[in-house]
Enzyme design. Sequence first.
Site, PDB file in Angstrom:
ATOM      1  N   CYS A  33     -44.800 -25.583  41.858  1.00 14.32           N
ATOM      2  CA  CYS A  33     -43.897 -26.313  40.973  1.00 14.32           C
ATOM      3  C   CYS A  33     -43.893 -25.798  39.540  1.00 14.32           C
ATOM      4  O   CYS A  33     -43.058 -26.203  38.739  1.00 14.32           O
ATOM      5  CB  CYS A  33     -44.299 -27.780  40.954  1.00 14.32           C
ATOM      6  SG  CYS A  33     -45.986 -27.948  40.358  1.00 14.32           S
ATOM      7  N   CYS A 103     -50.405 -30.772  44.622  1.00 12.69           N
ATOM      8  CA  CYS A 103     -50.693 -31.098  43.223  1.00 12.69           C
ATOM      9  C   CYS A 103     -52.198 -31.199  42.994  1.00 12.69           C
ATOM     10  O   CYS A 103     -52.677 -30.885  41.903  1.00 12.69           O
ATOM     11  CB  CYS A 103     -50.047 -32.418  42.839  1.00 12.69           C
ATOM     12  SG  CYS A 103     -48.331 -32.546  43.334  1.00 12.69           S
TER      13      CYS A 103
HETATM   14 FE1  FES Z   1     -46.430 -29.976  40.128  1.00 13.18          FE
HETATM   15 FE2  FES Z   1     -47.380 -32.073  41.240  1.00 13.18          FE
HETATM   16  S1  FES Z   1     -45.337 -31.458  41.262  1.00 13.18           S
HETATM   17  S2  FES Z   1     -48.480 -30.540  40.232  1.00 13.18           S
END
Ligand code: FES
Length: 126
Positions: A33, A103
């Site tokens: 992400c 995450c």
């Molecule tokens: Fe990036 Fe959770 S969406 S660390």
Amino acid sequence: MYSDKVMDHFEHPRNVGVIEDADGVGTVGNPVCGDVMKMYLKIDDNEVITDVKFKTFGCASAIATSSMATEMIKGKTVDEALELTNKAVAEALDGLPPVKMHCSVLAEEAVKAAIEDYRDKKLKEN
Ligand code: FES
């Protein structure tokens, strides 16, 4: 979707901040992400982690897992902290939604990167 513990650590994260004279600093990014986490460790002569602070530019799960991870490694030795897994952190938070497990990897990797930095610095000192 989130457990009470995740919500608690997200809304009231423990150990947020910076340690100016940290013995080890680790910065990691999540390739999934793009979120980033920075971890600061204070380590004494017996290799015990006496203080931990973190900053996370990331989602709720990243904040909650880093908060929990700092609580779990404070007072532990460096070797014990290296054994911390993202799964153990997620379990301590009563689980994360499966799509959010990636995450929690940030917290584990940030701890490892900070310890690596500490060990590198030590090697250079000796
Ligand atoms: Fe990036 Fe959770 S969406 S660390």
